[in-house]
Design a protein around this motif. Structure first.
Motif, short mmCIF file in Angstrom:
data_model
loop_
_atom_site.label_atom_id
_atom_site.label_comp_id
_atom_site.label_asym_id
_atom_site.label_seq_id
_atom_site.Cartn_x
_atom_site.Cartn_y
_atom_site.Cartn_z
N PHE A 201 -34.97 22.11 -43.51
CA PHE A 201 -36.12 22.95 -43.23
C PHE A 201 -35.98 24.35 -43.82
O PHE A 201 -36.95 24.98 -44.20
N GLN A 202 -34.74 24.83 -43.90
CA GLN A 202 -34.52 26.17 -44.43
C GLN A 202 -33.16 26.21 -45.12
O GLN A 202 -32.15 25.79 -44.55
N HIS B 25 -28.30 30.17 -51.34
CA HIS B 25 -28.34 28.85 -51.97
C HIS B 25 -29.05 28.97 -53.32
O HIS B 25 -30.05 29.67 -53.45
N SER B 26 -28.54 28.27 -54.32
CA SER B 26 -29.09 28.37 -55.67
C SER B 26 -30.55 27.92 -55.77
O SER B 26 -31.25 28.31 -56.69
N ILE C 189 -36.95 28.77 -55.20
CA ILE C 189 -37.97 27.77 -55.53
C ILE C 189 -38.32 26.93 -54.30
O ILE C 189 -39.46 26.51 -54.12
N TRP C 190 -37.33 26.69 -53.44
CA TRP C 190 -37.55 25.95 -52.18
C TRP C 190 -38.60 26.66 -51.33
O TRP C 190 -39.55 26.04 -50.86
N ASN C 191 -38.42 27.98 -51.16
CA ASN C 191 -39.35 28.76 -50.35
C ASN C 191 -40.70 28.91 -51.03
O ASN C 191 -41.74 28.81 -50.38
N LYS C 192 -40.70 29.15 -52.34
CA LYS C 192 -41.95 29.30 -53.09
C LYS C 192 -42.83 28.06 -52.97
O LYS C 192 -44.03 28.14 -52.79
#
Length: 173
Positions: free
Chosen positions: A84-85, A90-91, A95-98
């Motif tokens: 979830f987060q 983290h590399s 992009i995960w959040n975007k």
């Protein structure tokens, strides 16, 4: 009892490391026939009672839900890690959040019939989203009759020092 030979349980497999250890090997060693699967997706889904996969299905999520509505099977998702987060360092966190990946996984976790995960610690977090969460620990086949596990077999050395090996990508802490 569900009969995996008759495809009452369908694993959706991607070519990824987590899929291999968490989905492919357990089904392979349970006798699942990955070769002789019916030819059309409708033939497959009309036979199954449970669909399972690691993190993401091999078809669009909305399409899988359409098939579930039509054919009335259950969905079980496997999470091998916190999804979830991501940690800020983290590399892939940017992009995960975007792309709101964590939010997407949370919505999937709320919607599925069950979740499997690797540890009790992770299960405690996932049960806050879906109480039907179960722990299935990682299981590497440590024997000579399983070629996938041979790489992990201990080979005694003449050196009495304790040795430790660890492999992981840049995203593994």
């Amino acid at each position: 009892m569900l009969d995996i030979q008759n495809y009452e349980i369908l694993p959706l497999i991607k070519m990824a490391g987590c899929d291999f250890w968490r989905i492919t090997l357990p089904f392979l060693y349970s006798g699942f026939d990955f070769v002789n699967v019916p030819k059309t997706i409708d033939e497959v889904f009309e036979r199954v009672k449970l669909v399972t996969f690691n993190r993401q299905p091999t078809l669009p999520w909305d399409k899988l839900l359409d098939y579930q509505k039509k054919y009335k099977f259950k969905i079980c998702i496997d999470f091998d890690d916190e999804i979830f987060q991501l940690p800020v360092l983290h590399s892939m966190s940017g992009i995960w959040n975007k792309n709101k990946v964590g939010e997407f996984y949370r919505k999937m976790a709320e919607r599925v019939d069950a979740i499997t995960c690797t540890t009790e610690r992770l299960a405690e977090r996932l049960r806050k989203v879906n109480p039907n969460t179960f722990v299935i620990p990682n299981a590497v086949p440590f024997s000579d009759r399983h070629p996938e596990g041979v790489q992990f077999n201990y080979i005694p050395r003449n050196n009495p020092e304790t040795r430790f090996g660890w492999g992981g990508g840049i995203s593994h802490y």
